[in-house]
Structure formats: structure tokens, C-alpha cells
Write an enzyme that holds these catalytic residues in place. Structure first.
Site, short mmCIF file in Angstrom:
data_model
loop_
_atom_site.label_atom_id
_atom_site.label_comp_id
_atom_site.label_asym_id
_atom_site.label_seq_id
_atom_site.Cartn_x
_atom_site.Cartn_y
_atom_site.Cartn_z
CB CYS A 30 -0.79 0.21 1.18
SG CYS A 30 -1.26 1.31 2.01
CB CYS A 33 0.13 1.67 3.55
SG CYS A 33 -1.51 1.13 3.83
#
Length: 106
Positions: A30, A33
Site C-alpha cells: 500500500c 501506508c
């Protein structure tokens, strides 16, 4: 001080802390993230002793992710006395997360 590694096994125990708990739901793949990861690490230092800061890898800990209906990551949940009191979806500046934690410390 590094964020705690939170797993399906230790999740319930950690969120029952008498301090506010910030949980970052994330995954290796991600992009956002990765952007918020260093912010979460800074918060772990800033709030050492005052709040619990931890991270849940959603790929390795599917039970907790499903339990809280995590569909988008990063999702950051703030718990107090085991209950969700605040939620943030997506990467945000550090100040936004600090405000959420400060509100629970007040």
C-alpha cells in the site's frame, strides 16, 4: 520507541489499555501506508508513556481487519477503554493524528 506490532492474537489485550490506543491498519503493498508509516513511528516517540501506538499488517492479521470492517488502508483507529472513539481513513499530516490523540488525553 517503535510502534507495537499488533496481531490477531494480542489485539484485544492491547486495546484494553488505560491509555488511548492508535492502531494503524496497513500492508506492504500500500503506497499511502508507506507515506504514513514514518508519521506513526514519530507518534510512537512523541506519545511514549502517554498513549499506545501500534500497527496491524492486514495481510498477516485478517481476523482483526474483518472484525472492524477495514476496507481501505491505511485506516487508523483510536481506541479508549477498548472502544473506538475516532477513525481516520487515508494518509493525513501528523498534526491531524496528534489532535485525535490529544483529544483523548484531555
Amino acid at each position: 520507541m517503535k510502534p507495537l506490532e499488533i496481531t490477531d492474537a494480542n489485539f484485544e489485550e492491547i486495546i484494553k489499555s488505560d491509555k488511548p490506543v492508535l492502531v494503524d491498519f496497513w500492508a506492504e503493498w500500500c503506497g499511502p501506508c508507506k507515506m504514513i508509516g514514518p508519521v506513526v513511528e514519530e507518534l510512537a516517540n512523541d506519545y511514549d508513556g502517554r498513549a499506545v501506538i501500534g500497527k496491524v499488517n492486514v495481510d498477516e492479521n485478517p481476523n482483526v481487519s474483518v472484525k472492524f470492517g477495514i476496507r481501505s488502508i491505511p485506516t487508523l483507529l483510536v481506541f479508549k477503554n477498548g472502544e473506538i472513539v475516532d477513525k481516520q481513513i487515508g494518509a493525513v499530516p501528523k498534526g491531524v493524528l496528534s489532535q485525535k490523540l490529544d483529544a483523548q488525553l484531555a
